[in-house]
Every structure is written in C-alpha cells, then in structure tokens.
Design a protein around this motif. Sequence first.
Motif, short mmCIF file in Angstrom:
data_model
loop_
_atom_site.label_atom_id
_atom_site.label_comp_id
_atom_site.label_asym_id
_atom_site.label_seq_id
_atom_site.Cartn_x
_atom_site.Cartn_y
_atom_site.Cartn_z
N TRP A 79 0.83 -1.20 0.00
CA TRP A 79 0.00 0.00 0.00
C TRP A 79 0.86 1.25 0.00
O TRP A 79 0.59 2.21 -0.73
N SER A 80 1.90 1.25 0.82
CA SER A 80 2.75 2.43 1.00
C SER A 80 3.90 2.52 0.02
O SER A 80 4.59 3.54 -0.04
N GLY A 81 4.15 1.42 -0.73
CA GLY A 81 5.28 1.40 -1.65
C GLY A 81 6.59 1.06 -0.97
O GLY A 81 7.64 1.00 -1.63
N ILE A 82 6.56 0.81 0.34
CA ILE A 82 7.79 0.55 1.09
C ILE A 82 8.43 -0.77 0.69
O ILE A 82 9.65 -0.94 0.74
N GLY A 83 7.59 -1.72 0.28
CA GLY A 83 8.12 -3.00 -0.17
C GLY A 83 8.91 -3.73 0.90
O GLY A 83 8.45 -3.87 2.04
N ASP A 84 10.10 -4.19 0.55
CA ASP A 84 10.90 -4.96 1.51
C ASP A 84 11.67 -4.10 2.50
O ASP A 84 12.42 -4.60 3.33
N GLY A 85 11.48 -2.79 2.44
CA GLY A 85 12.06 -1.90 3.43
C GLY A 85 13.53 -1.60 3.24
O GLY A 85 14.20 -1.17 4.18
N ARG A 86 14.01 -1.75 2.03
CA ARG A 86 15.46 -1.55 1.81
C ARG A 86 15.87 -0.08 1.86
O ARG A 86 17.04 0.24 2.08
N TYR A 87 14.91 0.84 1.64
CA TYR A 87 15.25 2.27 1.62
C TYR A 87 14.89 2.93 2.95
O TYR A 87 13.88 2.58 3.57
N ASP A 88 15.71 3.90 3.38
CA ASP A 88 15.37 4.62 4.60
C ASP A 88 14.21 5.57 4.30
O ASP A 88 13.78 5.73 3.16
N SER A 89 13.70 6.21 5.33
CA SER A 89 12.47 6.98 5.19
C SER A 89 12.58 8.14 4.21
O SER A 89 11.68 8.35 3.38
N SER A 90 13.68 8.88 4.24
CA SER A 90 13.83 10.03 3.34
C SER A 90 13.96 9.58 1.89
O SER A 90 13.39 10.20 0.98
N GLU A 91 14.71 8.50 1.65
CA GLU A 91 14.87 7.99 0.29
C GLU A 91 13.56 7.42 -0.22
O GLU A 91 13.19 7.63 -1.39
N MET A 92 12.83 6.73 0.64
CA MET A 92 11.55 6.16 0.23
C MET A 92 10.57 7.26 -0.14
O MET A 92 9.82 7.16 -1.12
N LYS A 93 10.56 8.32 0.63
CA LYS A 93 9.70 9.46 0.34
C LYS A 93 10.04 10.08 -1.01
O LYS A 93 9.15 10.41 -1.80
N ARG A 94 11.32 10.21 -1.28
CA ARG A 94 11.76 10.79 -2.56
C ARG A 94 11.34 9.91 -3.73
O ARG A 94 10.88 10.41 -4.77
N ILE A 95 11.49 8.61 -3.56
CA ILE A 95 11.15 7.67 -4.64
C ILE A 95 9.65 7.73 -4.93
O ILE A 95 9.24 7.81 -6.10
N VAL A 96 8.84 7.68 -3.91
CA VAL A 96 7.39 7.70 -4.11
C VAL A 96 6.96 9.00 -4.79
O VAL A 96 6.09 9.00 -5.66
N LYS A 97 7.59 10.08 -4.43
CA LYS A 97 7.23 11.39 -4.98
C LYS A 97 7.64 11.53 -6.44
O LYS A 97 6.89 12.13 -7.24
N ASN A 98 8.77 10.98 -6.82
CA ASN A 98 9.35 11.28 -8.13
C ASN A 98 9.32 10.15 -9.16
O ASN A 98 9.48 10.40 -10.35
N ASN A 99 9.10 8.92 -8.71
CA ASN A 99 9.13 7.79 -9.63
C ASN A 99 7.72 7.50 -10.13
O ASN A 99 6.82 7.20 -9.36
N VAL A 100 7.54 7.58 -11.45
CA VAL A 100 6.22 7.40 -12.05
C VAL A 100 5.64 6.02 -11.75
O VAL A 100 4.42 5.83 -11.75
N ARG A 101 6.50 5.04 -11.49
CA ARG A 101 6.01 3.69 -11.18
C ARG A 101 5.28 3.63 -9.84
O ARG A 101 4.61 2.65 -9.55
N TYR A 102 5.41 4.69 -9.04
CA TYR A 102 4.74 4.74 -7.76
C TYR A 102 3.49 5.61 -7.78
O TYR A 102 2.98 6.03 -6.74
N LYS A 103 2.98 5.84 -8.98
CA LYS A 103 1.77 6.67 -9.10
C LYS A 103 0.60 6.07 -8.32
O LYS A 103 -0.17 6.80 -7.67
N ASP A 104 0.45 4.74 -8.38
CA ASP A 104 -0.65 4.10 -7.64
C ASP A 104 -0.50 4.33 -6.14
O ASP A 104 -1.50 4.49 -5.43
N VAL A 105 0.74 4.32 -5.66
CA VAL A 105 0.99 4.57 -4.25
C VAL A 105 0.58 6.00 -3.89
O VAL A 105 -0.12 6.23 -2.88
N MET A 106 0.97 6.95 -4.72
CA MET A 106 0.60 8.35 -4.48
C MET A 106 -0.91 8.51 -4.50
O MET A 106 -1.49 9.22 -3.66
N ASP A 107 -1.56 7.85 -5.42
CA ASP A 107 -3.03 7.93 -5.50
C ASP A 107 -3.66 7.38 -4.22
O ASP A 107 -4.62 7.96 -3.69
N ARG A 108 -3.12 6.25 -3.73
CA ARG A 108 -3.67 5.67 -2.51
C ARG A 108 -3.50 6.62 -1.32
O ARG A 108 -4.41 6.80 -0.50
#
Length: 237
Positions: A79-108
Amino acid sequence: MASFNMISLNAQQKRALEFVSGGHNLVLLGPAGTGKSFLVNRVVEICSTMGKQCAVTATTGIACSVYPAQLKPMTIHRWSGIGDGRYDSSEMKRIVKNNVRYKDVMDRIFNTDVLIIDECSMFSKRLLETLHEVCSLKNPQLYFGGIQVILVGDFVQLPPVPCATYNEDGSYCFESDIYRAAFPHHIILKDVIRQKDKLMVEAIREISLGEVSIDTISLIKQLTRPLNGERNKTFCN
C-alpha cells in the motif's frame, strides 16, 4: 457520531468506534478471539456512511486474507510502496514522490482518509517512521499526512522481523516517538467472544503471556492423547 448498529458490540468495542467516528488515531489491541477483525469490518462500514475512503492493510498477506475481497486488502508494504524496506524513510519518500512507477501509491495516499493496519505487533519502529514520511507527501504538517491511522493487533504475538541487510533492528513500533505522539488513544479488548470455555480462554491467555499456572498445565495434560500409529508414521516421513 455516525448512525450504525451497535447492538452486537460490547462496551470496549463501542468506545473504539467512538474514537474512530471522531476522527482519532487509535491503537486497538486484544488477544485472539476478542473480535478485532469483526470490529475492523464495522470501522469500514462507519467510514462508508461518513463518506470516508478506508484502506484495509496488514503486515502479512495471511492477515489480509481474513478480510473480504471487496475491501481490497493488501499488505502495508504494498500500500505504501515501502516493499521490503530496503530504503530509509527520506529515500523512500523521494522515490514515491518522483518515480512514475509509484503513481498508484501516491493515489492511494492522497485518496485515503482512514488507514487500518492489522497485525501491528509485526509493524516495526522503522516501518512506522517510514510510513509517516511517505504519507506526509499528502500534508507535511500532520502526522501521516493527516490520514487517520488505526493499528490493530496484539503486541504479545509475533514481533517485527529484524533484517541486518536493510538496517532493520526489529524494534517495536511503540518504541518510536511518532507512535507516542500520534496515538494517544488505546483500547484493549478483553472479552473473548470466539471461545466460551473459560478454562481454555484462561489457558490461552496465560500461554500468550508466558505465565502458565498449575491449572493450565493440568488442562494441557488432560488433552494429551496417543497419536494413531499410521498417521504418526505418515507425518514423520
């Protein structure tokens, strides 16, 4: 408060639903059989009557399978896009915000008003803090971006799973400052509904706490029985 059927609920369950309908974050705890999953379904009903979008998640796929398919339950990791948790919180936030593959996560995130997370005993401090960062994309001024979060589970059940590779030390979510600040309301369900045998209920409670009485030991010994020879041979092969 929203109008809904409260007849079949006990006092603790009713109090929990009052917190939910009031828009508060909530930690809903209780041992097996106390009606937590039943209550989650009532929460979804309340959200529907209030015009709120509710997301049902859990820390495991097995826990998700308890809920009806029409609720579209999924793991909190997906749901959150965190997946297996390999990224720290700031990196995960950046990825969700900028990676088009996480559009569904942003929508949720942007479309969810109430987020339910079941089996919260396995929800780690690191995961909670990462979820907070990701959800803050919705509103950086509020905890979890203003999403109402309901944690459900039993902290004496399975703990978070450590993973040295991804710097996951397995700390409980309640060890986080965010948990202490964002979840002032706690309800502990105590009435076991699923099981009516009082001796069995007490035995399960004691075993879960690791404090087994003589009466419980006696009950367990009474349940001892020899296994069928053929079946036992099959299981061993």
